[in-house]
Design a protein around this motif. Structure first.
Motif, PDB file in Angstrom:
ATOM      1  N   ASP A  51       0.827  -1.203   0.000  1.00  0.00           N
ATOM      2  CA  ASP A  51       0.000   0.000   0.000  1.00  0.00           C
ATOM      3  C   ASP A  51       0.865   1.258   0.000  1.00  0.00           C
ATOM      4  O   ASP A  51       0.529   2.259  -0.641  1.00  0.00           O
ATOM      5  CB  ASP A  51      -0.927   0.019   1.214  1.00  0.00           C
ATOM      6  CG  ASP A  51      -2.076  -0.969   1.097  1.00  0.00           C
ATOM      7  OD1 ASP A  51      -2.343  -1.448  -0.025  1.00  0.00           O
ATOM      8  OD2 ASP A  51      -2.702  -1.263   2.138  1.00  0.00           O
ATOM      9  N   HIS A  52       1.981   1.205   0.726  1.00  0.00           N
ATOM     10  CA  HIS A  52       2.848   2.376   0.835  1.00  0.00           C
ATOM     11  C   HIS A  52       3.614   2.634  -0.462  1.00  0.00           C
ATOM     12  O   HIS A  52       3.698   3.779  -0.921  1.00  0.00           O
ATOM     13  CB  HIS A  52       3.832   2.185   1.992  1.00  0.00           C
ATOM     14  CG  HIS A  52       4.700   3.373   2.238  1.00  0.00           C
ATOM     15  ND1 HIS A  52       4.287   4.463   2.959  1.00  0.00           N
ATOM     16  CD2 HIS A  52       5.972   3.649   1.835  1.00  0.00           C
ATOM     17  CE1 HIS A  52       5.259   5.362   3.010  1.00  0.00           C
ATOM     18  NE2 HIS A  52       6.290   4.888   2.327  1.00  0.00           N
ATOM     19  N   VAL A  53       4.173   1.594  -1.044  1.00  0.00           N
ATOM     20  CA  VAL A  53       4.954   1.773  -2.278  1.00  0.00           C
ATOM     21  C   VAL A  53       4.032   2.150  -3.433  1.00  0.00           C
ATOM     22  O   VAL A  53       4.309   3.075  -4.204  1.00  0.00           O
ATOM     23  CB  VAL A  53       5.755   0.504  -2.606  1.00  0.00           C
ATOM     24  CG1 VAL A  53       6.483   0.646  -3.950  1.00  0.00           C
ATOM     25  CG2 VAL A  53       6.770   0.212  -1.504  1.00  0.00           C
ATOM     26  N   ALA A  54       2.953   1.411  -3.587  1.00  0.00           N
ATOM     27  CA  ALA A  54       1.902   1.749  -4.562  1.00  0.00           C
ATOM     28  C   ALA A  54       2.455   2.028  -5.955  1.00  0.00           C
ATOM     29  O   ALA A  54       2.050   2.974  -6.620  1.00  0.00           O
ATOM     30  CB  ALA A  54       1.095   2.941  -4.053  1.00  0.00           C
ATOM     31  N   GLY A  55       3.425   1.223  -6.373  1.00  0.00           N
ATOM     32  CA  GLY A  55       3.945   1.349  -7.720  1.00  0.00           C
ATOM     33  C   GLY A  55       4.954   2.452  -7.937  1.00  0.00           C
ATOM     34  O   GLY A  55       5.400   2.688  -9.070  1.00  0.00           O
ATOM     35  N   ALA A  81       1.409 -14.584  -2.758  1.00  0.00           N
ATOM     36  CA  ALA A  81       0.692 -14.593  -4.037  1.00  0.00           C
ATOM     37  C   ALA A  81      -0.676 -13.934  -3.906  1.00  0.00           C
ATOM     38  O   ALA A  81      -1.094 -13.162  -4.784  1.00  0.00           O
ATOM     39  CB  ALA A  81       0.553 -16.028  -4.536  1.00  0.00           C
ATOM     40  N   ARG A  82      -1.371 -14.213  -2.821  1.00  0.00           N
ATOM     41  CA  ARG A  82      -2.700 -13.616  -2.611  1.00  0.00           C
ATOM     42  C   ARG A  82      -2.614 -12.098  -2.539  1.00  0.00           C
ATOM     43  O   ARG A  82      -3.424 -11.382  -3.145  1.00  0.00           O
ATOM     44  CB  ARG A  82      -3.318 -14.175  -1.325  1.00  0.00           C
ATOM     45  CG  ARG A  82      -4.740 -13.695  -1.062  1.00  0.00           C
ATOM     46  CD  ARG A  82      -5.240 -14.143   0.312  1.00  0.00           C
ATOM     47  NE  ARG A  82      -4.574 -13.444   1.400  1.00  0.00           N
ATOM     48  CZ  ARG A  82      -4.895 -12.219   1.813  1.00  0.00           C
ATOM     49  NH1 ARG A  82      -5.871 -11.538   1.206  1.00  0.00           N
ATOM     50  NH2 ARG A  82      -4.249 -11.660   2.821  1.00  0.00           N
ATOM     51  N   TYR A 116      -1.980  -6.049  -6.732  1.00  0.00           N
ATOM     52  CA  TYR A 116      -0.925  -5.032  -6.799  1.00  0.00           C
ATOM     53  C   TYR A 116      -0.606  -4.742  -8.256  1.00  0.00           C
ATOM     54  O   TYR A 116      -0.309  -5.654  -9.032  1.00  0.00           O
ATOM     55  CB  TYR A 116       0.325  -5.503  -6.059  1.00  0.00           C
ATOM     56  CG  TYR A 116       1.391  -4.437  -5.951  1.00  0.00           C
ATOM     57  CD1 TYR A 116       1.218  -3.346  -5.119  1.00  0.00           C
ATOM     58  CD2 TYR A 116       2.570  -4.520  -6.690  1.00  0.00           C
ATOM     59  CE1 TYR A 116       2.178  -2.356  -5.013  1.00  0.00           C
ATOM     60  CE2 TYR A 116       3.543  -3.536  -6.584  1.00  0.00           C
ATOM     61  CZ  TYR A 116       3.343  -2.455  -5.746  1.00  0.00           C
ATOM     62  OH  TYR A 116       4.301  -1.472  -5.646  1.00  0.00           O
ATOM     63  N   SER A 117      -0.629  -3.474  -8.636  1.00  0.00           N
ATOM     64  CA  SER A 117      -0.445  -3.111 -10.044  1.00  0.00           C
ATOM     65  C   SER A 117       0.940  -2.558 -10.356  1.00  0.00           C
ATOM     66  O   SER A 117       1.242  -2.285 -11.522  1.00  0.00           O
ATOM     67  CB  SER A 117      -1.507  -2.077 -10.453  1.00  0.00           C
ATOM     68  OG  SER A 117      -1.428  -0.920  -9.640  1.00  0.00           O
ATOM     69  N   ALA A 150       5.188 -20.177  -8.757  1.00  0.00           N
ATOM     70  CA  ALA A 150       4.844 -20.427 -10.158  1.00  0.00           C
ATOM     71  C   ALA A 150       3.420 -20.939 -10.291  1.00  0.00           C
ATOM     72  O   ALA A 150       2.705 -20.606 -11.243  1.00  0.00           O
ATOM     73  CB  ALA A 150       5.823 -21.423 -10.771  1.00  0.00           C
ATOM     74  N   ASP A 151       2.990 -21.725  -9.325  1.00  0.00           N
ATOM     75  CA  ASP A 151       1.628 -22.270  -9.330  1.00  0.00           C
ATOM     76  C   ASP A 151       0.615 -21.257  -8.822  1.00  0.00           C
ATOM     77  O   ASP A 151      -0.481 -21.125  -9.379  1.00  0.00           O
ATOM     78  CB  ASP A 151       1.594 -23.539  -8.480  1.00  0.00           C
ATOM     79  CG  ASP A 151       0.198 -24.151  -8.430  1.00  0.00           C
ATOM     80  OD1 ASP A 151      -0.285 -24.600  -9.481  1.00  0.00           O
ATOM     81  OD2 ASP A 151      -0.401 -24.169  -7.336  1.00  0.00           O
ATOM     82  N   ALA A 152       0.993 -20.513  -7.761  1.00  0.00           N
ATOM     83  CA  ALA A 152       0.031 -19.630  -7.099  1.00  0.00           C
ATOM     84  C   ALA A 152      -0.084 -18.260  -7.757  1.00  0.00           C
ATOM     85  O   ALA A 152      -1.134 -17.621  -7.670  1.00  0.00           O
ATOM     86  CB  ALA A 152       0.426 -19.457  -5.634  1.00  0.00           C
ATOM     87  N   ALA A 153       0.987 -17.797  -8.407  1.00  0.00           N
ATOM     88  CA  ALA A 153       0.979 -16.465  -9.033  1.00  0.00           C
ATOM     89  C   ALA A 153       1.787 -16.514 -10.323  1.00  0.00           C
ATOM     90  O   ALA A 153       2.847 -15.889 -10.439  1.00  0.00           O
ATOM     91  CB  ALA A 153       1.542 -15.424  -8.075  1.00  0.00           C
ATOM     92  N   PRO A 154       1.323 -17.263 -11.316  1.00  0.00           N
ATOM     93  CA  PRO A 154       2.107 -17.455 -12.544  1.00  0.00           C
ATOM     94  C   PRO A 154       2.365 -16.171 -13.317  1.00  0.00           C
ATOM     95  O   PRO A 154       3.270 -16.123 -14.149  1.00  0.00           O
ATOM     96  CB  PRO A 154       1.249 -18.435 -13.355  1.00  0.00           C
ATOM     97  CG  PRO A 154      -0.130 -18.294 -12.817  1.00  0.00           C
ATOM     98  CD  PRO A 154       0.033 -17.993 -11.367  1.00  0.00           C
ATOM     99  N   GLN A 155       1.599 -15.120 -13.038  1.00  0.00           N
ATOM    100  CA  GLN A 155       1.753 -13.861 -13.768  1.00  0.00           C
ATOM    101  C   GLN A 155       2.892 -12.998 -13.240  1.00  0.00           C
ATOM    102  O   GLN A 155       3.275 -12.017 -13.882  1.00  0.00           O
ATOM    103  CB  GLN A 155       0.445 -13.064 -13.700  1.00  0.00           C
ATOM    104  CG  GLN A 155       0.188 -12.326 -12.385  1.00  0.00           C
ATOM    105  CD  GLN A 155      -0.306 -13.210 -11.237  1.00  0.00           C
ATOM    106  OE1 GLN A 155      -0.348 -14.427 -11.345  1.00  0.00           O
ATOM    107  NE2 GLN A 155      -0.687 -12.586 -10.133  1.00  0.00           N
TER     108      GLN A 155
END
Length: 253
Positions: free
Chosen positions: A102-106, A133-134, A139-140, A157-162
């Motif tokens: 939340d603090h970094v926010a991209g 992963a959750r 997070y964008s 790799a399984d939980a957050a493949p993107q």
């Protein structure tokens, strides 16, 4: 599926555990150090440990003693209890990963290292990785994950493949890794899991960058980061091999 590391991770040096300086009130992996790194235009590397109640917390060590006024194993305290811990820098509270996101926010590229929860780089992992992963689902900003333990990255790799994935690697000298068997150290030196876990990068110990395996990976298209640079002279040597540095104890020009 292999996801490429974003180019933004190669454009500016990466502050190791954020731009920390205890004397200036900026503890490793905490808000002030993260904000300082953002203000300087650096990327940020942070470490993730698990609290007793399964929360992803931003902290490097397995024990509290070095950085805080508390003592004992990190994993024996809940997130609420860790939020009350006072750092030697004067700051209060170990941040949650959710709060840091939340603090970094991209505002800066965020390189997340998941610390080994098995103890000997084995397969007894999963809950912390799935929690990371959750949290990253919404997070964008530019983010990538890595770990010394390849089993942790296999879970990611399984939980957050993107999410781009990498391995934190080194020469595994016996004096630096006394809890690992020589067989395990020898295996990890070969970085045998790079393709299996869909890694697109490594962050390798800078003094070992000339190794044949790193050169082979680079030749095959892997992005090569390195750790931990502590002077301009070290940076000049490391960047003969690596595309970017992770640094601390000085501020790169």
């Amino acid at each position: 599926m292999k996801v490429s590391l974003q180019d933004v991770f190669l454009k500016s040096p990466i502050a190791h555990r954020a731009l920390h300086d205890e004397a200036l009130g900026r503890a490793e992996n905490n808000f002030a150090a993260i904000e300082a790194a953002i203000e300087h235009g650096f990327g940020i590397e942070i470490d993730i440990q698990q609290s007793k109640d399964g929360q992803a917390m931003v902290f490097h060590d397995y024990h509290l003693d070095r950085l805080t006024e508390a003592k004992g194993p990190f994993a024996q305290l809940t997130a609420t209890e860790l939020g009350q811990v006072r750092f030697r820098s004067g700051e209060k509270g170990v941040p949650t990963l959710a709060a840091i996101l939340d603090h970094v926010a991209g505002r800066a590229p965020l390189l997340i290292e998941i610390k080994d929860q098995d103890g000997v780089m084995g397969p007894n992992v999963g809950p912390l990785e799935r929690e990371v992963a959750r949290l990253l689902q919404s997070y964008s900003g530019a983010v990538a994950v890595m770990s010394f333990n390849p089993h942790a990255i296999a879970v990611m790799a399984d939980a957050a493949p993107q999410i781009p994935r990498g391995l934190t690697t080194c020469g595994y000298l016996p004096q630096d890794w006394p809890l690992l068997s020589e067989a395990t150290r020898a295996d990890l030196r070969k970085i045998p899991d790079f393709d299996r876990v869909g890694a697109s990068f490594v962050s390798h110990q800078w003094t070992d960058l000339a190794s044949e395996r790193i050169q082979d990976l680079k030749g095959a298209g892997a992005r090569i980061l390195c750790w931990t640079i502590r002077s301009a002279a070290e940076a000049a040597e490391a960047t003969l091999y690596a595309e970017n540095i992770t640094f601390e104890s000085y501020v790169p020009a």
